[in-house]
Write a protein that holds these residues in place. Structure first.
Motif, PDB file in Angstrom:
ATOM      1  N   ASP A 193       0.848  -1.191   0.000  1.00 37.97           N
ATOM      2  CA  ASP A 193       0.000   0.000   0.000  1.00 37.97           C
ATOM      3  C   ASP A 193       0.886   1.243   0.000  1.00 37.97           C
ATOM      4  N   PRO A 194       0.490   2.302  -0.722  1.00 36.47           N
ATOM      5  CA  PRO A 194       1.305   3.524  -0.736  1.00 36.47           C
ATOM      6  C   PRO A 194       1.589   4.074   0.663  1.00 36.47           C
ATOM      7  N   SER A 195       0.617   3.917   1.572  1.00 36.83           N
ATOM      8  CA  SER A 195       0.814   4.467   2.929  1.00 36.83           C
ATOM      9  C   SER A 195       1.997   3.804   3.637  1.00 36.83           C
ATOM     10  N   MET A 196       2.235   2.523   3.351  1.00 39.00           N
ATOM     11  CA  MET A 196       3.357   1.821   3.987  1.00 39.00           C
ATOM     12  C   MET A 196       4.692   2.381   3.502  1.00 39.00           C
ATOM     13  N   VAL A 197       4.762   2.676   2.205  1.00 39.64           N
ATOM     14  CA  VAL A 197       6.012   3.197   1.643  1.00 39.64           C
ATOM     15  C   VAL A 197       6.215   4.653   2.064  1.00 39.64           C
ATOM     16  N   LYS A 198       5.101   5.374   2.197  1.00 42.51           N
ATOM     17  CA  LYS A 198       5.161   6.787   2.566  1.00 42.51           C
ATOM     18  C   LYS A 198       5.581   6.982   4.024  1.00 42.51           C
ATOM     19  N   TYR A 199       4.941   6.242   4.916  1.00 40.49           N
ATOM     20  CA  TYR A 199       5.159   6.477   6.349  1.00 40.49           C
ATOM     21  C   TYR A 199       6.194   5.557   6.989  1.00 40.49           C
ATOM     22  N   PHE A 200       6.562   4.484   6.302  1.00 45.39           N
ATOM     23  CA  PHE A 200       7.552   3.547   6.857  1.00 45.39           C
ATOM     24  C   PHE A 200       8.661   3.288   5.838  1.00 45.39           C
ATOM     25  N   ASN A 201       9.092   4.372   5.183  1.00 44.41           N
ATOM     26  CA  ASN A 201      10.064   4.222   4.090  1.00 44.41           C
ATOM     27  C   ASN A 201      11.387   3.635   4.583  1.00 44.41           C
ATOM     28  N   ASP A 202      11.848   4.078   5.747  1.00 43.44           N
ATOM     29  CA  ASP A 202      13.117   3.561   6.287  1.00 43.44           C
ATOM     30  C   ASP A 202      13.024   2.061   6.542  1.00 43.44           C
ATOM     31  N   GLN A 203      11.883   1.643   7.142  1.00 37.33           N
ATOM     32  CA  GLN A 203      11.700   0.218   7.431  1.00 37.33           C
ATOM     33  C   GLN A 203      11.597  -0.593   6.131  1.00 37.33           C
ATOM     34  N   MET A 204      10.926  -0.014   5.124  1.00 38.36           N
ATOM     35  CA  MET A 204      10.780  -0.712   3.840  1.00 38.36           C
ATOM     36  C   MET A 204      12.144  -0.876   3.184  1.00 38.36           C
ATOM     37  N   LYS A 205      12.942   0.179   3.239  1.00 40.39           N
ATOM     38  CA  LYS A 205      14.291   0.084   2.661  1.00 40.39           C
ATOM     39  C   LYS A 205      15.146  -0.909   3.444  1.00 40.39           C
ATOM     40  N   ASP A 206      14.893  -0.994   4.750  1.00 33.50           N
ATOM     41  CA  ASP A 206      15.625  -1.927   5.613  1.00 33.50           C
ATOM     42  C   ASP A 206      15.355  -3.377   5.195  1.00 33.50           C
ATOM     43  N   ILE A 207      14.093  -3.715   4.949  1.00 34.26           N
ATOM     44  CA  ILE A 207      13.778  -5.109   4.605  1.00 34.26           C
ATOM     45  C   ILE A 207      14.166  -5.431   3.159  1.00 34.26           C
ATOM     46  N   VAL A 208      14.031  -4.452   2.256  1.00 36.97           N
ATOM     47  CA  VAL A 208      14.509  -4.690   0.887  1.00 36.97           C
ATOM     48  C   VAL A 208      16.025  -4.912   0.930  1.00 36.97           C
ATOM     49  N   GLY A 209      16.691  -4.112   1.761  1.00 35.65           N
ATOM     50  CA  GLY A 209      18.109  -4.338   2.051  1.00 35.65           C
ATOM     51  C   GLY A 209      18.968  -4.512   0.819  1.00 35.65           C
ATOM     52  N   ASP A 210      19.688  -5.651   0.758  1.00 38.20           N
ATOM     53  CA  ASP A 210      20.594  -5.897  -0.365  1.00 38.20           C
ATOM     54  C   ASP A 210      19.848  -6.406  -1.595  1.00 38.20           C
ATOM     55  N   GLY A 211      18.523  -6.360  -1.534  1.00 37.84           N
ATOM     56  CA  GLY A 211      17.729  -6.722  -2.704  1.00 37.84           C
ATOM     57  C   GLY A 211      16.842  -7.930  -2.499  1.00 37.84           C
ATOM     58  N   VAL A 212      15.887  -8.082  -3.418  1.00 40.44           N
ATOM     59  CA  VAL A 212      14.982  -9.236  -3.415  1.00 40.44           C
ATOM     60  C   VAL A 212      14.962  -9.823  -4.825  1.00 40.44           C
ATOM     61  N   ASP A 213      14.471 -11.050  -4.927  1.00 37.00           N
ATOM     62  CA  ASP A 213      14.419 -11.709  -6.233  1.00 37.00           C
ATOM     63  C   ASP A 213      13.243 -11.229  -7.077  1.00 37.00           C
ATOM     64  N   LEU A 214      12.133 -10.913  -6.395  1.00 37.54           N
ATOM     65  CA  LEU A 214      10.925 -10.510  -7.117  1.00 37.54           C
ATOM     66  C   LEU A 214      10.130  -9.528  -6.266  1.00 37.54           C
ATOM     67  N   LEU A 215       9.820  -8.372  -6.835  1.00 38.81           N
ATOM     68  CA  LEU A 215       9.099  -7.334  -6.101  1.00 38.81           C
ATOM     69  C   LEU A 215       7.816  -6.966  -6.841  1.00 38.81           C
ATOM     70  N   PHE A 216       6.726  -6.837  -6.082  1.00 42.18           N
ATOM     71  CA  PHE A 216       5.449  -6.381  -6.630  1.00 42.18           C
ATOM     72  C   PHE A 216       5.127  -5.006  -6.042  1.00 42.18           C
ATOM     73  N   CYS A 217       4.747  -4.060  -6.890  1.00 47.36           N
ATOM     74  CA  CYS A 217       4.330  -2.752  -6.396  1.00 47.36           C
ATOM     75  C   CYS A 217       3.488  -2.081  -7.473  1.00 47.36           C
ATOM     76  N   ASN A 218       2.825  -0.986  -7.105  1.00 47.91           N
ATOM     77  CA  ASN A 218       2.171  -0.184  -8.130  1.00 47.91           C
ATOM     78  C   ASN A 218       3.035   1.036  -8.397  1.00 47.91           C
ATOM     79  N   ILE A 219       2.667   1.815  -9.386  1.00 44.99           N
ATOM     80  CA  ILE A 219       3.508   2.931  -9.813  1.00 44.99           C
ATOM     81  C   ILE A 219       3.698   3.962  -8.691  1.00 44.99           C
ATOM     82  N   GLU A 220       2.618   4.227  -7.931  1.00 44.44           N
ATOM     83  CA  GLU A 220       2.722   5.211  -6.832  1.00 44.44           C
ATOM     84  C   GLU A 220       3.686   4.731  -5.756  1.00 44.44           C
TER      85      GLU A 220
END
Length: 331
Positions: A193-220
């Motif tokens: 959800d956009p709200s997760m990326v907006k308000y928890f961006n640091d945490q999202m970047k933390d879990i993505v970390g050194d990368g993932v094999d497959l990511l799903f997201c929308n353009i926003e």
């Protein structure tokens, strides 16, 4: 070595209350339209009283759960890791998973004391969904819920972005990712959800970390995550953290990157009634496809048809007739 599961998913267990409302309801009750908002139990109870007569359906939901249900509806084998309580909603949730043939860490005879999470999915005549979520017992979802053997015995781990809002949830994601990495299991996730990326961006970047094999997201979500604007900049940024990815574009279809080439996935025209679970279904059908002999482009086409079918009806599930119709269309 063959794996028992196509996908082992971890996420919040929420019982979805599907509700039809008019736009004025949001203004009268100070609800932010089009977003997922976390609320406490008292606030949710007040809203539920206001819409008591408009509840269309109750069923087990949550972002990753909807994805694993989608996978199962097409015939894939999934495992779902979550946390529910020993109440009426918890029993409903457990039986929903069982009836769909999805294995789980839940033991119906030994559920936790507390309140199962609920999500009020409020759908307006324009088919947009607005969610107010009380997480209940899933607030404390942690690595204690993980089944290491289920992760090891899966082709893919799938994690929902909603978990980053909880410190124990984020910790569970990191542990699941570690187990997957150490055992050659591919790591996939959704921003949810956009709200997760907006308000928890640091945490999202933390879990993505050194990368993932497959990511799903929308353009926003892609734009918010990377701090950029436009599809070209978004896909460039996402390609740095995901070996493969899907960027959904709503009624305009999706963009799939298979690690070597981009594939524009055309939308399947439909009359939208309820957008709930469209992105989740896309991920479920896509994961089914790439685990069962389809190319990324073919899986994208299947997923586009599946998400189109989901938005043309109420709720995030498809039945056998829907599935057969989709398969016939693609033939």
């Amino acid at each position: 070595m063959s794996k028992k599961y196509d996908v082992c998913a971890i996420g919040n267990a929420l019982v979805d209350y599907e509700i039809e409302v008019k736009d004025q309801f949001f203004a009268e009750n100070e609800v932010e339209k089009g977003l997922m908002t976390l609320v406490d139990e008292e606030r949710q109870s007040v809203l539920l009283k206001e819409v008591a007569g408009a509840v269309k359906k109750k069923q087990g939901g949550g972002s990753a759960a909807n994805t694993i249900f989608g996978l199962a509806e097409f015939g894939g084998k999934g495992y779902y890791t979550c946390k529910v309580a020993d109440d009426e909603d918890g029993t409903l949730y457990t039986s929903d998973l069982e009836n769909a043939g999805i294995d789980t860490n839940l033991d119906p005879q030994n559920l936790n004391k507390g309140t199962t999470g609920k999500c009020l999915v409020m759908v307006t005549p324009d088919a947009e969904r607005t969610m107010n979520t009380f997480l209940g017992i899933t607030t404390d979802f942690s690595k204690n819920e993980l089944n290491e053997e289920a992760i090891k015995n899966s082709k893919y781990l799938f994690m929902e972005g909603f978990l980053v809002s909880s410190p124990t949830g984020l910790e569970a994601m990191k542990e699941a990712k570690r187990i997957a990495r150490e055992n050659g299991v591919k790591v996939s996730m959704t921003f949810s959800d956009p709200s997760m990326v907006k308000y928890f961006n640091d945490q999202m970047k933390d879990i993505v970390g050194d990368g993932v094999d497959l990511l799903f997201c929308n353009i926003e979500e892609a734009e918010l995550f990377a701090g950029v604007e436009g599809m070209d900049a978004a896909k460039e940024a996402i390609s740095k953290v995901a070996k493969e990815f899907v960027i959904t574009k709503g009624k305009d279809g999706a963009l799939v990157y298979d690690g070597a080439a981009y594939h524009e996935i055309q939308p399947f025209p439909t009359k939208a009634v309820d957008a709930t679970g469209a992105g989740d279904m896309f991920a479920g059908a896509f994961l089914y496809g790439i685990n069962n002999g389809l190319s990324h482009a073919e899986a994208g086409k299947l997923a586009s048809a599946a998400s189109s079918a989901v938005v043309s009806k109420y709720g995030p599930r498809l039945n056998k007739n829907h599935i057969q119709s989709i398969l016939d269309t693609l033939k």
